[in-house]
Design a protein around this motif. Sequence first.
Motif, short mmCIF file in Angstrom:
data_model
loop_
_atom_site.label_atom_id
_atom_site.label_comp_id
_atom_site.label_asym_id
_atom_site.label_seq_id
_atom_site.Cartn_x
_atom_site.Cartn_y
_atom_site.Cartn_z
N PRO A 92 -1.91 33.49 62.39
CA PRO A 92 -2.65 32.83 63.48
C PRO A 92 -4.07 32.48 63.05
N ALA A 93 -4.53 31.32 63.44
CA ALA A 93 -5.90 30.92 63.14
C ALA A 93 -6.87 31.73 63.99
N PRO A 94 -8.03 32.08 63.46
CA PRO A 94 -9.01 32.85 64.25
C PRO A 94 -9.68 31.98 65.30
N VAL A 95 -10.20 32.63 66.32
CA VAL A 95 -10.96 31.97 67.38
C VAL A 95 -12.36 32.60 67.39
N PRO A 96 -13.42 31.81 67.35
CA PRO A 96 -14.76 32.41 67.30
C PRO A 96 -15.11 33.12 68.60
N ALA A 97 -15.52 34.37 68.50
CA ALA A 97 -16.00 35.13 69.64
C ALA A 97 -17.44 34.74 69.93
N PRO A 98 -18.00 35.17 71.05
CA PRO A 98 -19.42 34.91 71.30
C PRO A 98 -20.27 35.38 70.12
N VAL A 113 -7.40 51.40 47.53
CA VAL A 113 -8.45 52.42 47.52
C VAL A 113 -9.71 51.99 48.26
N TYR A 114 -9.71 50.79 48.85
CA TYR A 114 -10.91 50.31 49.55
C TYR A 114 -10.48 49.49 50.76
N PRO A 115 -10.00 50.16 51.81
CA PRO A 115 -9.52 49.42 52.97
C PRO A 115 -10.65 48.72 53.70
N PRO A 116 -10.34 47.66 54.45
CA PRO A 116 -11.39 46.99 55.22
C PRO A 116 -11.95 47.92 56.29
N PRO A 117 -13.20 47.74 56.66
CA PRO A 117 -13.78 48.58 57.71
C PRO A 117 -13.10 48.32 59.05
N PRO A 118 -13.21 49.26 59.99
CA PRO A 118 -12.56 49.10 61.30
C PRO A 118 -12.94 47.77 61.95
N GLY A 119 -11.92 47.07 62.43
CA GLY A 119 -12.15 45.81 63.11
C GLY A 119 -12.19 44.59 62.22
N ALA A 120 -12.25 44.79 60.90
CA ALA A 120 -12.31 43.64 59.98
C ALA A 120 -10.91 43.11 59.71
N SER A 121 -10.85 41.88 59.27
CA SER A 121 -9.58 41.25 58.93
C SER A 121 -8.90 41.95 57.76
N GLU A 122 -7.57 42.01 57.80
CA GLU A 122 -6.81 42.53 56.66
C GLU A 122 -6.76 41.51 55.53
N VAL A 123 -7.07 40.26 55.82
CA VAL A 123 -7.12 39.24 54.78
C VAL A 123 -8.32 39.54 53.88
N GLY A 176 -11.76 35.99 53.92
CA GLY A 176 -12.14 34.80 53.18
C GLY A 176 -11.01 34.05 52.50
N TYR A 177 -9.91 34.75 52.15
CA TYR A 177 -8.81 34.08 51.46
C TYR A 177 -7.94 33.36 52.50
N ALA A 178 -8.48 32.38 53.16
CA ALA A 178 -7.78 31.74 54.28
C ALA A 178 -8.37 30.36 54.50
N GLU A 179 -7.64 29.55 55.26
CA GLU A 179 -8.11 28.20 55.55
C GLU A 179 -9.24 28.18 56.58
N GLN A 180 -9.30 29.19 57.43
CA GLN A 180 -10.39 29.32 58.38
C GLN A 180 -10.81 30.78 58.51
N VAL A 181 -12.06 31.00 58.87
CA VAL A 181 -12.55 32.35 59.10
C VAL A 181 -13.63 32.30 60.19
N ALA A 182 -13.63 33.30 61.05
CA ALA A 182 -14.67 33.46 62.06
C ALA A 182 -15.63 34.54 61.58
N VAL A 183 -16.93 34.29 61.71
CA VAL A 183 -17.93 35.20 61.17
C VAL A 183 -19.16 35.21 62.06
N PRO A 184 -19.81 36.37 62.24
CA PRO A 184 -21.06 36.40 63.01
C PRO A 184 -22.08 35.41 62.46
N ALA A 185 -22.74 34.70 63.35
CA ALA A 185 -23.66 33.64 62.93
C ALA A 185 -24.80 34.16 62.07
#
Length: 328
Positions: free
Chosen positions: A21-27, A50-60, A93-102
């Motif tokens: 699923p494509a991400p949707v930007p949050a506020p 050995v280095y999982p993403p932090p809680p809430g981060a994308s698995e991508v 980041g390894y994706a066609e789209q990514v949502a990120v805090p401004a």
Amino acid sequence: MKAVLYDGAGGPEVLRLREVPAPVPAPGEVLIDVAAAGLNRADVQQRRGVYPPPPGASEVPGLEVSGRIAAVGDGVAGFGPGDEVCALLAGGGYAEQVAVPAGQVLPVPAGVDLATAAALPEVAATVFSNLFMTAAVQAGDHVLIHGGAGGIGTMAVQLVRAFGAVPMVTAGSRAKLDVARALGAEVLINYREEDFVARVREATGGHGADVILDVVGAKYLARNLEALATAGRLVVIGLQGGARAELDLGVLMRKRAAVIGTTLRARPVEEKAAIMRAVAEHVWPLVASGAVTAQVDKVFPLAEAAAAHEYFDSGDHVGKILLAVGTA
């Protein structure tokens, strides 16, 4: 959209290109159509389990991208659709789209093409935050940079030189040391053939390194402490040589030295935003002037992410490896 995910933990063979699923930007977020993504050691460590993403981060995987803004969430000012940007990520980041805090998004520096800009956010933020915001490198300091020909190392050499300090590097081949020399390194140490502690002492007239930026960890801890100057600062940002080692507190106290361990990925959004503001103020003008350049070794298509990881694992790369995703 298409994205790369890890099918379990292991070697490059676990990378899979999938529809997700494509991400949707949050506020407070922006949505980026990704042009290119940078490959970092954290991605490899995540792949190995050995280095999982932090809680809430994308698995991508993927901690930095460049691209064009597709949409902005509520409350975002200063960015709009079509803007060419690059961004620091906690993942995705390894994706066609990514949502990120401004606050983790910056305009592409003047004079840098869109794809190449993907090589900048993570290394610039890592190096500036650790060497200048944390270790307080000053003009005239001797700074030892382990892995001087990698993505972090090539940025560190250039920034240390640009701010009037003395870059000293270790690397495993003459070719890699030649790259570091061309970027401004003044002391070149082949760690396969030379004792870096002895070389640092020789090069500094017995003073030692005022600051050491270390990606090795446990394997180098005791020797790094030996190489430090009085009141020196050792900043450990990687664990390629293991996570557990004994520290001689007597030597540490005698030298009035500091050992600092940091990571960037799991920091709160507010801290990352502060780092990116500092990068925009202090590093981006150097990039725009050409005094600091992005060092890109190879670019692989997103569908060949496994081959990119295989190349990274070989240790042959100099500078950054990128994944081409969209139109740059």
